[in-house]
Design an enzyme around this catalytic site. Structure first.
Site, PDB file in Angstrom:
ATOM      1  N   TYR A  57     -10.980 -32.498  11.665  1.00 41.24           N
ATOM      2  CA  TYR A  57     -10.388 -33.542  11.984  1.00 41.24           C
ATOM      3  C   TYR A  57      -9.395 -34.050  10.901  1.00 41.24           C
ATOM      4  O   TYR A  57      -9.592 -33.654   9.770  1.00 41.24           O
ATOM      5  CB  TYR A  57     -11.493 -34.877  12.069  1.00 41.24           C
ATOM      6  N   ARG A  83     -17.513 -34.644  20.864  1.00 41.63           N
ATOM      7  CA  ARG A  83     -17.271 -35.721  21.955  1.00 41.63           C
ATOM      8  C   ARG A  83     -16.819 -36.885  21.047  1.00 41.63           C
ATOM      9  O   ARG A  83     -17.316 -37.837  20.568  1.00 41.63           O
ATOM     10  CB  ARG A  83     -18.766 -36.286  22.114  1.00 41.63           C
ATOM     11  N   ARG A 131     -14.695 -41.918  10.541  1.00 42.71           N
ATOM     12  CA  ARG A 131     -13.907 -43.108  10.174  1.00 42.71           C
ATOM     13  C   ARG A 131     -14.597 -43.996   9.341  1.00 42.71           C
ATOM     14  O   ARG A 131     -13.890 -44.627   8.513  1.00 42.71           O
ATOM     15  CB  ARG A 131     -13.907 -43.883  11.614  1.00 42.71           C
ATOM     16  N   ASP A 140     -14.643 -40.331  20.508  1.00 35.82           N
ATOM     17  CA  ASP A 140     -14.774 -41.803  20.749  1.00 35.82           C
ATOM     18  C   ASP A 140     -13.503 -42.342  21.607  1.00 35.82           C
ATOM     19  O   ASP A 140     -12.479 -41.634  21.459  1.00 35.82           O
ATOM     20  CB  ASP A 140     -15.165 -42.695  19.753  1.00 35.82           C
TER      21      ASP A 140
END
Length: 289
Positions: free
Chosen positions: A124, A61, A212, A63
């Protein structure tokens, strides 16, 4: 928790990508905000001429502002609807969806498949440049500019101290009822010939803001503002540290989701729903994303 497909339905896997710039994240939201899930569900309802919305389940999910190259989702559709539309569904979706979201493959999922809970890892990439002149204008939507020279070797040394199974509470935005224990399988940095520095971050799952936040901590190491030991010290403290900067979302892309062999999908699905804890600590309900 049962994940049985309802009688008369079958599960369909969707492989897709999107540019996250104009989306308020993956998940549907109130207030009419544009989301990836909302766009695809609306398109699916339209092209199949359905009176109801068939809800998607996603592997990761993302952002608002985060991109995806290798996202995976599933949807349960009536057998008759699938039989009627399967041959032309991909092309019809391409004609209906805006150009910043593409579905590349639509296939009947194997038994036991769940896009979220069957996944064994998500990978990622975060891209940043320290070029004195800034970011190439053609890449500005996908690369962060960091206005300090970065020492990639120091960043890799610090990243290596974070891999393994840990409670990443110091790098996550806590969600009620969800554990922050994750297994960070890979965290590495590489500078390419154009000067772009890419972080590869792979884990069994991620909690909110984890990638992040990790990237933000490592940039402080790379530019010399913090020693290589600092990110691991923050991790060991186990609480959110105000010094850890959550970097902007546009540099982040979900590149790939990994699944086990078909015969292991159902077992992984069940395992991922179990409570999870480190030795000697209390468990919490896991939340894969």
């Amino acid at each position: 928790m049962s994940d049985e497909v309802e009688p008369g339905f079958l599960r369909v896997r969707l492989d897709l990508s999107y540019d996250g710039k104009e989306f308020s994240g993956w998940a549907k939201q109130a207030g009419g905000r544009r989301t990836v899930q909302g766009e695809i569900e609306d398109a699916l309802r339209t092209v199949t001429r359905s009176s109801r919305t068939y809800e998607l389940t996603v592997a990761g999910r993302t952002d608002a502002g985060v991109h995806a190259r290798g996202q995976v989702a599933h949807v349960d559709l009536p057998v008759e609807l699938w039989a009627e539309h399967r041959e032309k569904l991909l092309k019809r979706l391409a004609g209906r969806l805006d150009r910043d979201v593409r579905i590349w493959r639509v296939t009947e999922a194997p038994a036991g498949f769940n896009a979220r809970f069957s996944a064994i890892w998500r990978r990622y990439a975060y891209r940043v440049t320290d070029a004195p002149g800034g970011v190439d204008p053609l890449l500005r939507g996908h690369v962060l500019w960091h206005d300090w020279p970065l020492d990639v070797a120091a960043m890799n040394e610090a990243a290596g101290r974070l891999t393994g199974e840990h409670d990443f509470a110091a790098y996550c935005k806590k969600r009620e009822g969800a554990t922050t224990i994750r297994t960070l399988q890979r965290f590495s940095w590489e500078r390419d010939a154009t000067g772009i520095v890419t972080a590869t971050v792979r884990a069994d799952a991620f909690c909110h803001n984890m990638v992040r936040s990790l990237v933000g901590a490592l940039l402080f190491v790379g530019d010399g503002h913090r020693p290589v030991e600092w990110p691991a010290q923050v991790l060991a403290a186990g609480v959110r540290d105000s010094a850890v900067h959550v970097v902007r979302p546009h540099g982040l892309t979900l590149e790939e989701v990994g699944y086990p062999a078909d015969e292991l999908l159902a077992a992984r699905n069940r395992e991922a729903r179990n409570k999870r804890s480190l030795p000697g600590s209390a468990g919490g309900v896991d939340s894969c994303c």
